[in-house]
Design a protein around this motif. Structure first.
Motif, PDB file in Angstrom:
ATOM      1  N   THR A 139       0.874  -1.173   0.000  1.00 25.76           N
ATOM      2  CA  THR A 139       0.000   0.000   0.000  1.00 25.76           C
ATOM      3  C   THR A 139       0.912   1.224   0.000  1.00 25.76           C
ATOM      4  O   THR A 139       1.679   1.419   0.932  1.00 25.76           O
ATOM      5  N   THR A 140       0.831   2.014  -1.066  1.00 33.65           N
ATOM      6  CA  THR A 140       1.688   3.186  -1.205  1.00 33.65           C
ATOM      7  C   THR A 140       0.843   4.447  -1.182  1.00 33.65           C
ATOM      8  O   THR A 140      -0.171   4.530  -1.883  1.00 33.65           O
ATOM      9  N   LYS A 141       1.284   5.406  -0.396  1.00 28.63           N
ATOM     10  CA  LYS A 141       0.617   6.702  -0.309  1.00 28.63           C
ATOM     11  C   LYS A 141       1.512   7.748  -0.974  1.00 28.63           C
ATOM     12  O   LYS A 141       2.677   7.900  -0.616  1.00 28.63           O
ATOM     13  N   LEU A 142       0.931   8.444  -1.965  1.00 21.83           N
ATOM     14  CA  LEU A 142       1.635   9.484  -2.705  1.00 21.83           C
ATOM     15  C   LEU A 142       0.859  10.787  -2.618  1.00 21.83           C
ATOM     16  O   LEU A 142      -0.359  10.778  -2.450  1.00 21.83           O
ATOM     17  N   ASN A 143       1.542  11.893  -2.785  1.00 22.79           N
ATOM     18  CA  ASN A 143       0.884  13.185  -2.871  1.00 22.79           C
ATOM     19  C   ASN A 143       0.225  13.290  -4.249  1.00 22.79           C
ATOM     20  O   ASN A 143       0.881  13.059  -5.275  1.00 22.79           O
ATOM     21  N   THR A 144      -1.052  13.628  -4.296  1.00 26.19           N
ATOM     22  CA  THR A 144      -1.804  13.679  -5.548  1.00 26.19           C
ATOM     23  C   THR A 144      -1.174  14.642  -6.551  1.00 26.19           C
ATOM     24  O   THR A 144      -0.985  14.294  -7.724  1.00 26.19           O
ATOM     25  N   ALA A 145      -0.831  15.838  -6.113  1.00 24.15           N
ATOM     26  CA  ALA A 145      -0.247  16.830  -7.025  1.00 24.15           C
ATOM     27  C   ALA A 145       1.100  16.359  -7.557  1.00 24.15           C
ATOM     28  O   ALA A 145       1.408  16.554  -8.742  1.00 24.15           O
ATOM     29  N   HIS A 146       1.891  15.704  -6.718  1.00 24.29           N
ATOM     30  CA  HIS A 146       3.219  15.270  -7.136  1.00 24.29           C
ATOM     31  C   HIS A 146       3.148  14.159  -8.174  1.00 24.29           C
ATOM     32  O   HIS A 146       3.846  14.215  -9.189  1.00 24.29           O
ATOM     33  N   ILE A 147       2.324  13.134  -7.943  1.00 24.26           N
ATOM     34  CA  ILE A 147       2.225  12.046  -8.923  1.00 24.26           C
ATOM     35  C   ILE A 147       1.560  12.550 -10.201  1.00 24.26           C
ATOM     36  O   ILE A 147       1.949  12.167 -11.302  1.00 24.26           O
ATOM     37  N   SER A 148       0.605  13.441 -10.065  1.00 25.12           N
ATOM     38  CA  SER A 148      -0.045  14.029 -11.241  1.00 25.12           C
ATOM     39  C   SER A 148       0.968  14.798 -12.088  1.00 25.12           C
ATOM     40  O   SER A 148       0.980  14.688 -13.317  1.00 25.12           O
ATOM     41  N   ASP A 149       1.839  15.569 -11.443  1.00 30.01           N
ATOM     42  CA  ASP A 149       2.894  16.289 -12.161  1.00 30.01           C
ATOM     43  C   ASP A 149       3.859  15.326 -12.843  1.00 30.01           C
ATOM     44  O   ASP A 149       4.284  15.555 -13.973  1.00 30.01           O
ATOM     45  N   ALA A 150       4.220  14.250 -12.152  1.00 26.25           N
ATOM     46  CA  ALA A 150       5.198  13.301 -12.687  1.00 26.25           C
ATOM     47  C   ALA A 150       4.674  12.565 -13.913  1.00 26.25           C
ATOM     48  O   ALA A 150       5.418  12.355 -14.870  1.00 26.25           O
ATOM     49  N   ILE A 151       3.406  12.171 -13.899  1.00 25.44           N
ATOM     50  CA  ILE A 151       2.860  11.420 -15.039  1.00 25.44           C
ATOM     51  C   ILE A 151       2.108  12.315 -16.016  1.00 25.44           C
ATOM     52  O   ILE A 151       1.627  11.846 -17.039  1.00 25.44           O
ATOM     53  N   LYS A 152       2.018  13.593 -15.685  1.00 25.18           N
ATOM     54  CA  LYS A 152       1.420  14.606 -16.566  1.00 25.18           C
ATOM     55  C   LYS A 152      -0.033  14.313 -16.931  1.00 25.18           C
ATOM     56  O   LYS A 152      -0.451  14.479 -18.062  1.00 25.18           O
ATOM     57  N   ILE A 153      -0.798  13.865 -15.932  1.00 29.08           N
ATOM     58  CA  ILE A 153      -2.226  13.586 -16.141  1.00 29.08           C
ATOM     59  C   ILE A 153      -3.022  14.085 -14.948  1.00 29.08           C
ATOM     60  O   ILE A 153      -2.625  13.887 -13.797  1.00 29.08           O
ATOM     61  N   ASN A 154      -4.148  14.686 -15.229  1.00 27.51           N
ATOM     62  CA  ASN A 154      -5.058  15.163 -14.195  1.00 27.51           C
ATOM     63  C   ASN A 154      -5.619  13.950 -13.439  1.00 27.51           C
ATOM     64  O   ASN A 154      -6.090  12.995 -14.068  1.00 27.51           O
ATOM     65  N   PRO A 155      -5.592  13.971 -12.102  1.00 23.20           N
ATOM     66  CA  PRO A 155      -6.085  12.821 -11.341  1.00 23.20           C
ATOM     67  C   PRO A 155      -7.586  12.572 -11.479  1.00 23.20           C
ATOM     68  O   PRO A 155      -8.067  11.504 -11.105  1.00 23.20           O
ATOM     69  N   ASN A 156      -8.321  13.518 -12.049  1.00 21.47           N
ATOM     70  CA  ASN A 156      -9.767  13.342 -12.224  1.00 21.47           C
ATOM     71  C   ASN A 156     -10.132  12.707 -13.554  1.00 21.47           C
ATOM     72  O   ASN A 156     -11.310  12.531 -13.847  1.00 21.47           O
ATOM     73  N   THR A 157      -9.147  12.348 -14.362  1.00 20.63           N
ATOM     74  CA  THR A 157      -9.436  11.746 -15.663  1.00 20.63           C
ATOM     75  C   THR A 157      -9.513  10.230 -15.555  1.00 20.63           C
ATOM     76  O   THR A 157      -8.951   9.625 -14.630  1.00 20.63           O
ATOM     77  N   ALA A 158     -10.178   9.623 -16.529  1.00 20.00           N
ATOM     78  CA  ALA A 158     -10.369   8.171 -16.520  1.00 20.00           C
ATOM     79  C   ALA A 158      -9.057   7.411 -16.695  1.00 20.00           C
ATOM     80  O   ALA A 158      -8.920   6.294 -16.201  1.00 20.00           O
ATOM     81  N   SER A 159      -8.087   7.990 -17.371  1.00 19.13           N
ATOM     82  CA  SER A 159      -6.833   7.284 -17.635  1.00 19.13           C
ATOM     83  C   SER A 159      -5.812   7.407 -16.500  1.00 19.13           C
ATOM     84  O   SER A 159      -4.733   6.824 -16.572  1.00 19.13           O
ATOM     85  N   PHE A 160      -6.145   8.140 -15.448  1.00 19.72           N
ATOM     86  CA  PHE A 160      -5.203   8.366 -14.353  1.00 19.72           C
ATOM     87  C   PHE A 160      -4.754   7.052 -13.719  1.00 19.72           C
ATOM     88  O   PHE A 160      -3.562   6.823 -13.523  1.00 19.72           O
ATOM     89  N   GLU A 161      -5.690   6.162 -13.396  1.00 18.85           N
ATOM     90  CA  GLU A 161      -5.340   4.900 -12.734  1.00 18.85           C
ATOM     91  C   GLU A 161      -4.402   4.060 -13.594  1.00 18.85           C
ATOM     92  O   GLU A 161      -3.418   3.504 -13.094  1.00 18.85           O
TER      93      GLU A 161
END
Length: 156
Positions: A43-65
């Motif tokens: 179980t890994t906990k990441l900061n939403t803004a940080h992982i979103s910046d790293a993968i360049k995808i908005n966390p509210n999109t369907a492809s985020f997961e």
């Protein structure tokens, strides 16, 4: 004496203000061994803004997961007793400022050593610090990862 107290307060204020603008980049992973199913659960906990910046995808999109899955698979390697183990992504959950990522490795018998290569967010954030806590048969081990120390090993 009054001047000494004044200087001490100014010094304390300067130290406090030096941390005020500093971002803290970290991830935390909890690893539990389930003896009945011979599985290591991660179980890994990441900061939403940080992982979103790293993968360049908005966390509210369907492809985020799917992108988080690909990212974790490319940045987290597991070796048990010297053998590479495949990780199976089992899900993720965005919860405000945190993203929880779940994955596992099955077919794990007795463990004498666990080696992990953890480069999660290290290329995106130079001061990133990753912590992994492992629980195995009543024993707890902790690993730390940062740039220059991407691989760690513990023995049981």
């Amino acid at each position: 004496m009054k001047k000494y107290i004044h200087v001490t307060w100014i010094f304390a204020l300067m130290i406090f203000m030096s941390f005020a603008d500093a971002d803290f980049y970290s991830s935390m992973t909890k690893v539990d061994y389930l003896e009945g199913s011979k599985t290591l659960k991660f179980t890994t906990k990441l900061n939403t803004a940080h992982i979103s910046d790293a993968i360049k995808i908005n966390p509210n999109t369907a492809s985020f997961e799917a992108e988080v899955k690909k990212y974790v698979n490319n940045n987290f390697d597991l070796y048990v007793n010297g053998s590479t183990k495949n990780l199976t992504f089992t899900g993720s959950q965005v919860n405000g400022e945190s993203v929880w990522v779940y994955f596992e490795a099955s077919g794990i018998g007795e463990i004498s050593t666990i080696r992990i290569k953890n480069t999660i967010l290290l290329s995106a954030f130079p001061k990133q610090f990753n912590l992994v806590n492992i629980a195995y048969k009543g024993n707890q081990k902790t690993m730390n990862f940062q740039r220059g120390k991407e691989v760690n090993e513990v023995s049981f």
